[in-house]
Write a protein that holds these residues in place. Structure first.
Motif, PDB file in Angstrom:
ATOM      1  N   ALA A  13     -17.401  39.201 -33.962  1.00 27.14           N
ATOM      2  CA  ALA A  13     -17.288  40.129 -32.720  1.00 27.14           C
ATOM      3  C   ALA A  13     -18.426  41.593 -33.444  1.00 27.14           C
ATOM      4  O   ALA A  13     -16.711  42.683 -33.616  1.00 27.14           O
ATOM      5  CB  ALA A  13     -16.778  39.691 -32.199  1.00 27.14           C
ATOM      6  N   SER A  43     -20.990  40.861 -28.644  1.00 27.21           N
ATOM      7  CA  SER A  43     -21.093  42.379 -28.639  1.00 27.21           C
ATOM      8  C   SER A  43     -21.577  42.591 -27.320  1.00 27.21           C
ATOM      9  O   SER A  43     -21.193  41.753 -26.411  1.00 27.21           O
ATOM     10  CB  SER A  43     -21.890  42.553 -29.908  1.00 27.21           C
ATOM     11  N   ASP A  44     -22.303  43.733 -27.502  1.00 28.66           N
ATOM     12  CA  ASP A  44     -22.220  44.844 -26.547  1.00 28.66           C
ATOM     13  C   ASP A  44     -23.626  44.935 -26.796  1.00 28.66           C
ATOM     14  O   ASP A  44     -23.845  45.693 -27.616  1.00 28.66           O
ATOM     15  CB  ASP A  44     -21.972  44.669 -24.871  1.00 28.66           C
ATOM     16  N   LEU A  63     -19.647  41.211 -24.767  1.00 26.22           N
ATOM     17  CA  LEU A  63     -18.926  41.602 -24.446  1.00 26.22           C
ATOM     18  C   LEU A  63     -19.040  43.197 -23.590  1.00 26.22           C
ATOM     19  O   LEU A  63     -19.792  43.771 -23.797  1.00 26.22           O
ATOM     20  CB  LEU A  63     -17.439  41.821 -25.860  1.00 26.22           C
ATOM     21  N   TYR A  66     -17.864  49.835 -24.537  1.00 22.10           N
ATOM     22  CA  TYR A  66     -17.205  50.793 -24.886  1.00 22.10           C
ATOM     23  C   TYR A  66     -17.034  52.348 -24.849  1.00 22.10           C
ATOM     24  O   TYR A  66     -16.486  52.825 -24.660  1.00 22.10           O
ATOM     25  CB  TYR A  66     -16.404  51.154 -26.684  1.00 22.10           C
ATOM     26  N   GLU A  94     -10.101  43.804 -21.232  1.00 19.91           N
ATOM     27  CA  GLU A  94     -11.353  43.252 -20.784  1.00 19.91           C
ATOM     28  C   GLU A  94     -11.420  42.537 -22.259  1.00 19.91           C
ATOM     29  O   GLU A  94     -11.933  41.518 -21.106  1.00 19.91           O
ATOM     30  CB  GLU A  94     -12.101  43.625 -20.394  1.00 19.91           C
ATOM     31  N   GLU A  95     -11.640  42.601 -22.877  1.00 19.14           N
ATOM     32  CA  GLU A  95     -12.164  41.693 -23.953  1.00 19.14           C
ATOM     33  C   GLU A  95     -11.563  41.017 -24.701  1.00 19.14           C
ATOM     34  O   GLU A  95     -11.246  39.737 -24.807  1.00 19.14           O
ATOM     35  CB  GLU A  95     -12.903  42.482 -25.349  1.00 19.14           C
ATOM     36  N   MET A  98     -10.909  37.792 -22.680  1.00 16.99           N
ATOM     37  CA  MET A  98     -12.692  36.763 -22.495  1.00 16.99           C
ATOM     38  C   MET A  98     -12.361  36.249 -23.904  1.00 16.99           C
ATOM     39  O   MET A  98     -12.799  35.204 -23.622  1.00 16.99           O
ATOM     40  CB  MET A  98     -14.036  38.269 -22.411  1.00 16.99           C
ATOM     41  N   VAL A  99     -11.597  37.138 -25.070  1.00 13.70           N
ATOM     42  CA  VAL A  99     -11.461  36.542 -26.073  1.00 13.70           C
ATOM     43  C   VAL A  99     -10.654  35.030 -25.716  1.00 13.70           C
ATOM     44  O   VAL A  99     -11.134  33.756 -26.201  1.00 13.70           O
ATOM     45  CB  VAL A  99     -10.458  36.606 -27.222  1.00 13.70           C
ATOM     46  N   SER A 113     -13.393  40.126 -36.443  1.00 10.48           N
ATOM     47  CA  SER A 113     -13.619  41.579 -34.978  1.00 10.48           C
ATOM     48  C   SER A 113     -14.164  42.558 -36.007  1.00 10.48           C
ATOM     49  O   SER A 113     -13.130  42.745 -37.307  1.00 10.48           O
ATOM     50  CB  SER A 113     -12.570  41.602 -34.480  1.00 10.48           C
ATOM     51  N   ARG A 116     -13.602  45.384 -33.465  1.00 15.02           N
ATOM     52  CA  ARG A 116     -13.461  45.591 -32.307  1.00 15.02           C
ATOM     53  C   ARG A 116     -11.838  44.721 -31.625  1.00 15.02           C
ATOM     54  O   ARG A 116     -11.770  44.347 -31.698  1.00 15.02           O
ATOM     55  CB  ARG A 116     -14.236  44.532 -31.683  1.00 15.02           C
ATOM     56  N   VAL A 119     -10.821  42.344 -29.858  1.00 18.84           N
ATOM     57  CA  VAL A 119     -10.923  41.005 -30.642  1.00 18.84           C
ATOM     58  C   VAL A 119      -9.783  40.192 -31.298  1.00 18.84           C
ATOM     59  O   VAL A 119      -9.978  40.723 -32.410  1.00 18.84           O
ATOM     60  CB  VAL A 119     -11.993  40.896 -30.681  1.00 18.84           C
TER      61      VAL A 119
END
Length: 353
Positions: A13, A43-44, A63, A66, A94-95, A98-99, A113, A116, A119
């Motif tokens: 990530a 990622s995003d 993800l 930021y 939030e991440e 999700m992780v 990571s 991040r 993560v």
């Protein structure tokens, strides 16, 4: 090849801050595959888009952003980041959630990571990649560095893409006197290979980084390059669905390039004009290319690296608003970046998983 990995799934990530974090994860993803692991990419934004283009056959997950934005005026860079801090903290929370879900859903056996901060998982080996044990933020550097080091300590290991010797690339960013965390220096990480190709371009311009500064530099250089006599290739660093090519006089423009084409273009270029981003510096080391740097206004890390490398007589730089195309001639007065050993022992590093 490590045949004892039992095809463990590893979540990789990178932070979406320009393209550097994503591109330096490319050799890591390839090394995981070569050592019998199954990478999942998370990622995003443009970082995720780039990695989807590089690895269309791998699973990718999105993800939260930021919300990293640059100010139009470099002096306001830090305050823009502080203003966005609540949204960044929300994204990190939030991440984390999700992780936690993904570890169960995809049976993830390890995490890598690249900067991040959310993560991470307590119950599986989690690696943090950074070249910034010290985070440059001007008069608040002591605070941001302390916070960053505190976050890194919770990870199983910290991998730094640099060498642990007097001659190094990251200087005080990646080296601190007292280390109270498990740190490994990987050597410079690059997706590039040096190739013996004939020179086609006198100058390669490659841009990256968040808006609006990327666009402001593109506009400035598009004007300056009109006074340059040599053959130029100009890669804007805009990741789009379709690659676009445009020829204007002696300049060939591309919106973006994937790794193989970019690798060839670097090797076919005599000189490089670019940001002083750390990943770009590592690429230039691997390719043994001479360069000129224009650090992103207000980004303390890039300014520090540009100043450090100029003081060491390696690479010249100037600030964005002062750059003239005639400055390129200064490259000849500098030695270029040092050739550093970048043979990574991936099998040894991956034993953590």
């Amino acid at each position: 090849m490590n045949l004892n990995s039992e095809n463990k799934t590893i979540l990789v990530a990178p932070l979406n801050w320009g393209l550097g974090h994503a591109t330096r994860c490319i050799p890591i993803i390839k090394a995981l595959q070569e050592n019998n692991f199954t990478p999942i990419i998370a990622s995003d934004g443009i970082a995720l888009e780039l990695l989807r283009k590089e690895f269309p056959y791998l699973k990718t997950l999105e993800l939260p952003s930021y919300h990293i934005e640059y100010a139009k005026n470099g002096k306001n860079f830090k305050w823009k980041l502080i203003k966005n801090l609540p949204r960044m903290i929300e994204a990190i929370k939030e991440e984390k959630k999700m992780v936690k879900k993904w570890v169960k859903k995809y049976d993830i056996g390890g995490i890598i990571s690249d900067n991040r901060l959310g993560v991470f998982h307590k119950k599986i080996p989690s690696v943090f990649i950074t070249h910034q044990l010290n985070v440059m933020t001007g008069n608040t550097t002591w605070l941001t560095s302390k916070i960053h080091q505190h976050i890194i300590k919770k990870y199983t290991a910290c991998w730094i893409p640099d060498v642990n010797s007097k001659l190094n690339l990251s200087g005080k960013l990646g080296h601190i006197e007292k280390i109270s965390m498990p740190v490994s220096y990987l050597g410079p990480l690059s997706r590039m290979r040096k190739m013996a190709l004939p020179i086609k371009y006198n100058l390669m311009i490659i841009l990256s980084g968040p808006e609006p500064q990327r666009g402001l530099l593109e506009k400035h250089l598009s004007e300056e390059i009109k006074r340059y006599d040599g053959k130029v290739i100009f890669i804007k660093g805009v990741i789009e669905t379709v690659q676009k090519k445009e020829q204007i006089g002696n300049v060939t423009y591309y919106n973006f390039m994937k790794t193989r084409q970019l690798e060839h273009t670097f090797n076919e270029s005599e000189k490089v004009l670019c940001r002083s981003g750390y990943t770009t510096i590592m690429d230039l080391v691997k390719l043994n290319k001479k360069a000129f740097f224009i650090p992103t206004p207000g980004q303390y890390e890039q300014i520090y690296l540009a100043e450090k490398l100029q003081e060491e007589g390696l690479v010249p730089f100037t600030h964005q608003n002062k750059f003239k195309i005639e400055d390129i001639s200064k490259i000849e007065q500098y030695n270029g970046l040092p050739l550093l050993d970048n043979a990574v022992n991936w099998e040894e590093l991956f034993k953590i998983f």
